[in-house]
Design a protein around this motif. Sequence first.
Motif, short mmCIF file in Angstrom:
data_model
loop_
_atom_site.label_atom_id
_atom_site.label_comp_id
_atom_site.label_asym_id
_atom_site.label_seq_id
_atom_site.Cartn_x
_atom_site.Cartn_y
_atom_site.Cartn_z
N MET A 82 0.84 -1.19 0.00
CA MET A 82 0.00 0.00 0.00
C MET A 82 0.88 1.25 0.00
O MET A 82 0.41 2.35 0.24
CB MET A 82 -0.91 -0.01 1.22
CG MET A 82 -2.28 -0.56 0.89
SD MET A 82 -3.22 -0.84 2.36
CE MET A 82 -2.25 -2.03 3.20
N ASP A 83 2.16 1.00 -0.23
CA ASP A 83 3.11 2.11 -0.23
C ASP A 83 2.86 3.01 -1.43
O ASP A 83 2.76 2.54 -2.56
CB ASP A 83 4.54 1.55 -0.28
CG ASP A 83 5.54 2.57 0.16
OD1 ASP A 83 5.39 3.75 -0.21
OD2 ASP A 83 6.49 2.18 0.88
N ARG A 84 2.77 4.27 -1.14
CA ARG A 84 2.38 5.21 -2.20
C ARG A 84 3.41 5.29 -3.32
O ARG A 84 3.07 5.54 -4.46
CB ARG A 84 2.19 6.61 -1.59
CG ARG A 84 1.26 7.44 -2.41
CD ARG A 84 0.90 8.70 -1.70
NE ARG A 84 2.04 9.57 -1.56
CZ ARG A 84 2.05 10.67 -0.80
NH1 ARG A 84 0.98 11.00 -0.12
NH2 ARG A 84 3.10 11.43 -0.71
N THR A 85 4.68 5.05 -2.96
CA THR A 85 5.74 5.18 -3.99
C THR A 85 5.49 4.21 -5.15
O THR A 85 5.74 4.55 -6.30
CB THR A 85 7.12 4.92 -3.37
OG1 THR A 85 7.03 3.84 -2.48
CG2 THR A 85 7.64 6.13 -2.65
N PHE A 87 2.61 3.19 -6.18
CA PHE A 87 1.51 3.72 -6.99
C PHE A 87 1.94 4.92 -7.81
O PHE A 87 1.47 5.14 -8.92
CB PHE A 87 0.31 4.07 -6.09
CG PHE A 87 -0.26 2.87 -5.42
CD1 PHE A 87 -1.17 2.06 -6.11
CD2 PHE A 87 0.12 2.50 -4.15
CE1 PHE A 87 -1.70 0.94 -5.50
CE2 PHE A 87 -0.40 1.38 -3.55
CZ PHE A 87 -1.31 0.59 -4.22
N TYR A 98 -6.90 -0.44 -9.10
CA TYR A 98 -5.91 -1.22 -8.36
C TYR A 98 -6.62 -2.29 -7.56
O TYR A 98 -7.75 -2.10 -7.11
CB TYR A 98 -5.17 -0.32 -7.36
CG TYR A 98 -4.31 0.73 -8.00
CD1 TYR A 98 -3.01 0.42 -8.39
CD2 TYR A 98 -4.78 2.03 -8.18
CE1 TYR A 98 -2.20 1.39 -8.96
CE2 TYR A 98 -3.98 2.99 -8.75
CZ TYR A 98 -2.70 2.67 -9.14
OH TYR A 98 -1.91 3.61 -9.70
N ILE A 100 -5.75 -4.70 -4.25
CA ILE A 100 -4.74 -4.91 -3.22
C ILE A 100 -4.93 -6.28 -2.58
O ILE A 100 -6.03 -6.66 -2.17
CB ILE A 100 -4.82 -3.78 -2.17
CG1 ILE A 100 -4.44 -2.46 -2.83
CG2 ILE A 100 -3.90 -4.06 -0.99
CD1 ILE A 100 -4.89 -1.24 -2.06
N PRO A 102 -4.60 -9.03 0.38
CA PRO A 102 -5.53 -10.06 -0.11
C PRO A 102 -6.87 -9.44 -0.49
O PRO A 102 -7.23 -8.41 0.04
CB PRO A 102 -5.67 -10.96 1.13
CG PRO A 102 -5.46 -10.03 2.29
CD PRO A 102 -4.52 -8.96 1.82
N GLU A 118 -13.89 3.31 -15.36
CA GLU A 118 -12.80 4.28 -15.56
C GLU A 118 -12.39 4.31 -17.03
O GLU A 118 -12.20 5.37 -17.61
CB GLU A 118 -11.59 3.89 -14.71
CG GLU A 118 -11.72 4.21 -13.25
CD GLU A 118 -11.41 5.66 -12.95
OE1 GLU A 118 -12.13 6.25 -12.15
OE2 GLU A 118 -10.43 6.20 -13.53
#
Lengths: 241, 559
Positions: A82-85, A87, A98, A100, A102, A118
């Motif tokens: 879930m690390d923003r980097t 994304f 996205y 994530i 599980p 989208e």
Amino acid sequence: MNIFLFEDNQEDIDRLKTTICGNYDLIVANTIEDSLEMINNVSFDIAILDIFIDGMPKGINLANSINALIPKKPIIFLTSSMDRTVFECAKYTEPSSYLIKPFNPLELQYAIELAFEEFTRQPAAFATTNGVILQDYIFVKSDKIISKVNIKEVIYVETDANYCNLVTADQKYLIKVSLQKLLDQTLKPLFIQVHRSYVVNIDMIEHIYLQDNLVIMENGEKITLSHRFKSQILKTMNLFK
Amino acid sequence: MYSFILFGIEKQAIVRIDQELKKQCYHCSASTTFYNDKDTYHGLHIAFSSNNIDRAFALCNELLRRNIIKKPEAKFWLYTIKGRILKEKKLYPLAIKAISKAIEIGHANEILYVKESYATQGQLYYELKEFHKAVTVLEQWRSVHNKNDINWNVNLHNLGICYLHLKSYAKASESLQESLAINQKRGDTLNMAKSAMDIGNLYYVQYLDSIAIPYFKKGLEYAKKAKDLKTLRNAYLNMAIVEENRKRFKKALEYRKEAEKVKDSIWNRDKIWQLAEKDKELTVRLNEEKLAKERLKRHGAFVITFFSLAGIVLVLFLGIKLRKKNRKITFQKKKVDALNTTKDKLLTILSHDLKTPVYFLSNKLLALSTKDSKEQRYLDKEIQACYSIASNTSLLIENTLQWALNNRNKLLFKLTVIHLETMIDQVLYYFKPVIALKKLNLNIQIPEFCTVTGDNNTLKIIFRNIFDNAVKYTPEERAITITAKEDNESILLIIENPVLDKKTSSNVSGPFNSTGLGHQLCKEFAIKNGGVFEVFETSSYIQISLSLRKSHQDEYISV
């Protein structure tokens, strides 16, 4: 509907397989080489890509290749981080959604829906209309499963107020959209209106009984031909008398 | 006999020459440039005007030898200077040669100043005692003279004296008388004295004592007024000789004494002058030494002051900087200490919270694997228990991860349009087994097209924590109510569930897992999503209200 999955972890593949539990056809690629070959040769409707393969962001590279395809396909990135980097890196390939790890079946379903919405720029389309309408296809959500309906396979469309029923040889799909809108967006010129409530696929017409005001479709369905549309049909179809 | 007084180089004449030279210098006047070797010429006139006649003579000679100055006027001046300098050096024959050349050029080019040269030449011949030649030259001068010439009186005087030497007294008398008349007219007492005395001499040598004596007396008077000691002395001596010859010895002695006095004062003057000069020189030298010392001292003091000031400023600056740094370090240290304490506390609570379920889980699993009777009902129950422990623990770990990411500002956060019911369904999916196990009822009342603007990820965390809590504390076979109310701008979601009697339900830290992390996260994430998270508790139920931003999707819901 076909899903292309790029994932090297067998457990995750199995998990996804059980999660979709046969609702969709899954095409799996384990390596980037296979994937690059497959995306050009296999027909798929949506791609689910794991971002990190062998600790490398290969999923992002693959996304760039998929974006180069014509027509473009929606992409879902699959990651446990879930690390923003991560994304931030993935952002530039403009993924449709996205997922994530599980995830549960509802989340997968939602991710797929979101991806279509989208991708087609029809936000909340599944929630409001039950379907995403494209040029040649309509993705219809029924019973929490998204089905891809080929316009050419629809025999006729029946409308009731704000609902439309797409009737194919083996199934009916309900979609919350006005008939007029459906006609304008996708059905024309393959379909023709024969009645206030019916639009039929021209290619699927077996017989037209002008005296009995009946249209017999390929699957034997009898559809009423109304006076109002009769002359129009005769004009456009240029029939031999 | 102290008769002949000849005038030397006249001051005015020198000034005049100097001016003329300057006029033709490229450096000093931009108007005329009739010489090529400008530096030599400039050096010449500078040397001349600063009275450095040796250097002037050398430069003058060089210019004439190299013959680089073609303009006759300039050449005239060069010869004039040469003559003047030679005259000053008492090399009279050479001087006459130079002056003759100057006169030759001056005549050929009609230069006005040439008549002054005649006067000079006359003086030179006089010095060589060639009185005939001197008279010839001076007569020549007289033929071109102008009564307004500055040196007219002087030259007339000189001419008179030359005639006196040649014993042509009539002509001498004429010239000297004329000179005296001019001097009287001009009020020049010094020259009047000289002229008067020379006229006296003139008559005296002719033995016309009665005419001569008044002139001598007049000369003495004029000399007294003129205050020229040399002339005064001559006047006294003249008077003494005259009186001596008249056999008036007493008077003669008096005049002699006066003359001696004057002589002494001349010497004194010279001596005093010399002494004064020496004294001045000494004082100047002393002063200079003193000044130099002082300057050095002042310099030293200044340098020392400067360096010490700079040092002080540097020390102050460094001190301030150091203090600032120290303060910053202290502040940071405090901050780090606080953070470290928080971290340690969190880790302790976390490990403590993890310890119990994991220990419990391992015990259960051990019991399951060792238990002989594998009765299906027992197994099912135990497995269910394991599952619920594992899922609770996983939420705790999940929360921790989210919290850590959020603190590092690395948490994924992307605002999208979210269909509220769909999202709640997704989250509730995780609790389906427990809900089924506890036979809980779910009463969900959410409008069909209810969409909110928020971040998918963080909203899920909020819902997971809320439902986890609700499922945990709701007694078996009771209902959890989830309702959503819409207004124009927001959607208010209320989750309500009954709880067992407060006594039994409240564990150490109340609802939400014991770290309070879940509660904290819900609050933070609600704010991040533009909403408010509130918990309302009574003894019989817990009510959680969560307000969220409504997304305006009207344009899309146009079917």
